[in-house]
Design a protein around this motif. Structure first.
Motif, mmCIF file in Angstrom:
data_model
loop_
_atom_site.group_PDB
_atom_site.id
_atom_site.type_symbol
_atom_site.label_atom_id
_atom_site.label_comp_id
_atom_site.label_asym_id
_atom_site.label_seq_id
_atom_site.Cartn_x
_atom_site.Cartn_y
_atom_site.Cartn_z
ATOM 1 N N UNK A 1 0.896 -1.095 0.000
ATOM 2 C CA UNK A 1 0.000 0.000 0.000
ATOM 3 C C UNK A 1 0.870 1.064 0.000
ATOM 4 N N UNK A 2 0.536 0.811 -0.095
ATOM 5 C CA UNK A 2 1.340 1.964 -0.429
ATOM 6 C C UNK A 2 1.241 3.064 0.603
ATOM 7 N N UNK A 3 0.396 2.999 1.568
ATOM 8 C CA UNK A 3 0.259 4.003 2.605
ATOM 9 C C UNK A 3 0.238 3.305 3.944
ATOM 10 N N UNK A 4 0.542 4.083 4.980
ATOM 11 C CA UNK A 4 0.477 3.531 6.323
ATOM 12 C C UNK A 4 -0.967 3.370 6.740
ATOM 13 N N UNK B 1 6.299 -2.091 6.459
ATOM 14 C CA UNK B 1 5.396 -1.291 5.650
ATOM 15 C C UNK B 1 5.711 -1.424 4.156
ATOM 16 N N UNK B 2 4.716 -1.106 3.338
ATOM 17 C CA UNK B 2 4.880 -1.185 1.898
ATOM 18 C C UNK B 2 5.987 -0.277 1.399
ATOM 19 N N UNK B 3 6.699 -0.725 0.401
ATOM 20 C CA UNK B 3 7.831 0.018 -0.138
ATOM 21 C C UNK B 3 7.385 1.336 -0.761
ATOM 22 N N UNK B 4 8.046 2.460 -0.420
ATOM 23 C CA UNK B 4 7.705 3.749 -1.045
ATOM 24 C C UNK B 4 7.882 3.722 -2.561
ATOM 25 N N UNK C 1 4.075 -3.250 -2.305
ATOM 26 C CA UNK C 1 3.229 -2.159 -1.846
ATOM 27 C C UNK C 1 2.283 -2.481 -0.716
ATOM 28 N N UNK C 2 2.401 -3.663 -0.126
ATOM 29 C CA UNK C 2 1.511 -4.044 0.969
ATOM 30 C C UNK C 2 2.160 -3.767 2.324
#
Length: 344
Positions: A8-11, A65-68, A108-109
């Motif tokens: 995900x790109x997001x937290x 966390x997902x990779x930036x 992205x996860x």
């Protein structure tokens, strides 16, 4: 993690000031004594948090966390669901952190691997066993309810898969809620070399009548815990024959330290099965097995597929510990393909 004979790109953390509910230590290592005498050293970009349950006990969660970089390559409308990984007997959160957390993070996860109570670095209850299907699933529900802004995908391996099945049966399908006592909604579920809905009794009986030598080895390895001292038996139980011995030894040492108490009372567990089913759960389920699984046979895999009315996928050339085996990429890629097709 394994099926015990008798057997995900997001937290996505909610934006809030940290409270005693969870403690977070950046850059992996905690300022508290390790419960595992052979601690697992976290990889770059991985962190360990402790989620405080309503009982006051704390549950270990390894986070990556997902990779930036992956986030930048995705359309802005895409919001990857978080992935929550659940181990089985003789394993803990570390078993996912070795390969699969880095793999899915790179796609992205946001990834979270839990150690159930009495396992890994989690606290132990006062009882003689770590819990029941209900208590383990309730602990997972509490973490989901307090940690995620959108419904996660829940992935369970072996006995962890059975806990996921119980969670699905009690899932609140209508909404994602903070209401106390509910099992929050999931985006999807993945059952990996999972104990089937009827439990392990059928597996054991089939082995006794069709593969008596294998039945003896499984009983010796798991019930008598001989996998902890025999390299060859550990490899045969969990890994492919091509797995390098130094890796088997490393994981064997970690498995020795992962379970300070049994996940379940197996007699009571089997009496509570099969897992209740819901005719229309509304949850997408992937049932994944391994061609070289020494524990869960083809009929066990097919039983789980029939239960969820899906065609199971059997990954070739992989053993029971699919996430640690030398060909771990095969299962991970199969899941990633399924996730990419998963609807919102």
């Amino acid at each position: 993690m394994a099926v015990l004979p008798s057997v995900h790109s997001i937290s996505l953390f909610r934006p809030k000031i940290p409270t005693p509910k969870s403690t977070f230590t950046p850059n992996a290592e905690l300022f508290r004594p390790h419960k595992m005498r052979v601690p697992f050293k976290l990889k770059d970009e991985q962190n360990r948090i402790f989620h405080q349950l309503p009982s006051g006990l704390q549950m270990e969660v390894i986070v990556q966390k997902g990779s930036p970089k992956s986030s930048q390559s995705m359309p802005s409308v895409v919001q990857r669901p978080p992935l929550l990984f659940l181990h089985g007997s003789y394993h803990a959160a570390w078993s996912w952190a070795e390969h699969w957390l880095p793999f899915f993070s790179a796609s992205g996860f946001d990834c979270y691997a839990v150690s159930l109570l009495g396992q890994g670095e989690s606290d132990s209850p006062s009882a003689s066993v770590a819990g029941t299907l209900q208590t383990h699933a309730s602990d997972i529900a509490d973490f989901i309810r307090t940690s995620f802004a959108i419904p996660p995908v829940l992935l369970g391996h072996s006995f962890g898969g059975l806990i996921v099945q119980y969670y699905i049966a009690n899932n609140d399908h209508g909404h994602f809620s903070d209401t106390e006592g509910l099992f929050p909604r999931l985006t999807g579920a993945v059952l990996i070399c999972s104990v089937p809905p009827s439990g392990n009794s059928g597996l054991v009986q089939r082995y006794l009548f069709t593969k008596p030598i294998a039945a003896f080895k499984v009983t010796l390895s798991l019930a008598a815990k001989a996998f902890q001292t025999s390299l060859s038996l550990c490899k045969e139980t969990f890994f492919s024959v091509t797995m390098e011995d130094h890796l088997v030894l490393r994981y064997q040492e970690l498995m020795k330290e992962s379970s300070r108490m049994p996940l379940f009372d197996l007699r009571k567990l089997n009496a509570s099965l099969p897992v209740p089913s819901l005719p229309k759960s509304g949850i997408e389920v992937l049932v994944l097995g391994a061609s070289d699984d020494f524990i869960v046979d083809a009929e066990g895999l097919n039983e789980t597929g029939r239960f969820y009315n899906v065609t199971p996928i059997c990954v070739q050339g992989v053993a029971h510990d699919m996430m640690l085996d030398c060909a771990w990429q095969k299962g991970a890629q199969t899941i990633l393909t399924w996730l990419d097709c998963l609807g919102p």
